[in-house]
Design a protein around this motif. Structure first.
Motif, PDB file in Angstrom:
ATOM      1  N   GLU A 199      -0.220   6.659  -6.670  1.00  9.79           N
ATOM      2  CA  GLU A 199      -1.393   7.528  -6.649  1.00  9.79           C
ATOM      3  C   GLU A 199      -0.978   8.997  -6.677  1.00  9.79           C
ATOM      4  O   GLU A 199      -1.553   9.811  -7.414  1.00  9.79           O
TER       5      GLU A 199
ATOM      6  N   TYR B 191      -7.454   4.182  -4.230  1.00 15.34           N
ATOM      7  CA  TYR B 191      -6.519   4.818  -5.151  1.00 15.34           C
ATOM      8  C   TYR B 191      -7.211   5.119  -6.480  1.00 15.34           C
ATOM      9  O   TYR B 191      -6.983   4.437  -7.487  1.00 15.34           O
TER      10      TYR B 191
ATOM     11  N   ALA C  61       0.456   4.111  -2.814  1.00 12.50           N
ATOM     12  CA  ALA C  61       0.287   5.520  -2.455  1.00 12.50           C
ATOM     13  C   ALA C  61       1.259   6.402  -3.239  1.00 12.50           C
ATOM     14  O   ALA C  61       0.905   7.520  -3.651  1.00 12.50           O
TER      15      ALA C  61
ATOM     16  N   VAL D  91      -4.997   5.617  -9.562  1.00  8.58           N
ATOM     17  CA  VAL D  91      -4.432   4.344 -10.031  1.00  8.58           C
ATOM     18  C   VAL D  91      -5.473   3.579 -10.831  1.00  8.58           C
ATOM     19  O   VAL D  91      -5.175   3.025 -11.902  1.00  8.58           O
TER      20      VAL D  91
ATOM     21  N   ASN E 210       0.820  -1.211   0.000  1.00  8.44           N
ATOM     22  CA  ASN E 210       0.000   0.000   0.000  1.00  8.44           C
ATOM     23  C   ASN E 210       0.853   1.259   0.000  1.00  8.44           C
ATOM     24  O   ASN E 210       0.452   2.286  -0.555  1.00  8.44           O
TER      25      ASN E 210
END
Length: 212
Positions: free
Chosen positions: A140, A178, A137, A181, A133
């Motif tokens: 993103e 996200y 991030a 993404v 994650n």
């Protein structure tokens, strides 16, 4: 050109996707790395590191490591362009994918689908998701102000990062957090001659469908 790869591997699918989009002819040899097919004397004679993917050129030369192969195949094409700095930025995303992204997102997927339900490796899933994650991030943040990872247009950095991000849910990642993404994933899927990664084997699919 012969590509030795495991069809359900994102690292291998990178090459299938790029070669298809380049409209290059190639022969695909499926090598089940999960069943030890990369550890045979014949395979190790070509690639002592015993991994997929691997390509064998018409003259017999061998090239390994998925992102190095992407650079080789994309040289002189619209998939890898720009001045020295721009190309270095592409390389930085390729290194990010192999160091900060794939070891967590891809490995979580592998553990969920390719290891027994009582495997002690499953204890590492929470930590893998935490680190995965973190990588998502970073992606993103970049995609909030950029359409692509390869510069102004789609290219090999996008292909590299798409491979396992596109199946991150199989590793237990929730991509709804996200949105940039998710929008990028859809842009990749809309590129000309896009091909999706083949589904995992039935045994892996059955495990992927189960909660942790």
């Amino acid at each position: 050109m012969t590509v030795y790869g495991y069809s359900a591997s994102g690292n291998c699918h990178k090459l299938r996707l790029l070669l298809t989009q380049l409209e290059r002819e190639f022969k695909w040899v499926d090598v089940d790395s999960t069943a030890g097919a990369t550890r045979t004397p014949e395979y190790l004679a070509k690639n002592p590191n015993g991994k997929v993917p691997m390509i064998e050129l018409d003259d017999g030369r061998i090239l390994t490591e998925s992102n190095a192969i992407l650079c080789y195949l994309a040289e002189g094409t619209p998939f890898f362009v720009g001045d020295t700095y721009q190309r270095a930025l592409v390389l930085s995303w390729l290194f990010f994918e192999q160091y900060s992204h794939e070891p967590y997102i891809a490995v979580a997927r592998f553990i969920r689908g390719w290891t027994p339900l009582d495997s002690p490796r499953r204890a590492s899933l929470p930590q893998l998701r935490e680190r995965g994650n973190q990588a998502l991030a970073v992606m993103e943040q970049h995609l909030k102000s950029n359409a692509w990872f390869s510069g102004e247009a789609y290219g090999i950095a996008d292909i590299a990062l798409f491979a396992y991000t596109g199946v991150a849910d199989e590793g237990g990642f929730d991509l709804s957090a996200y949105p940039a993404v998710l929008a990028w994933l859809e842009r990749v899927r809309q590129t000309p001659r896009f091909v999706a990664m083949p589904a995992p084997p039935v045994e892996a699919l059955s495990r992927l469908a189960l909660p942790d």
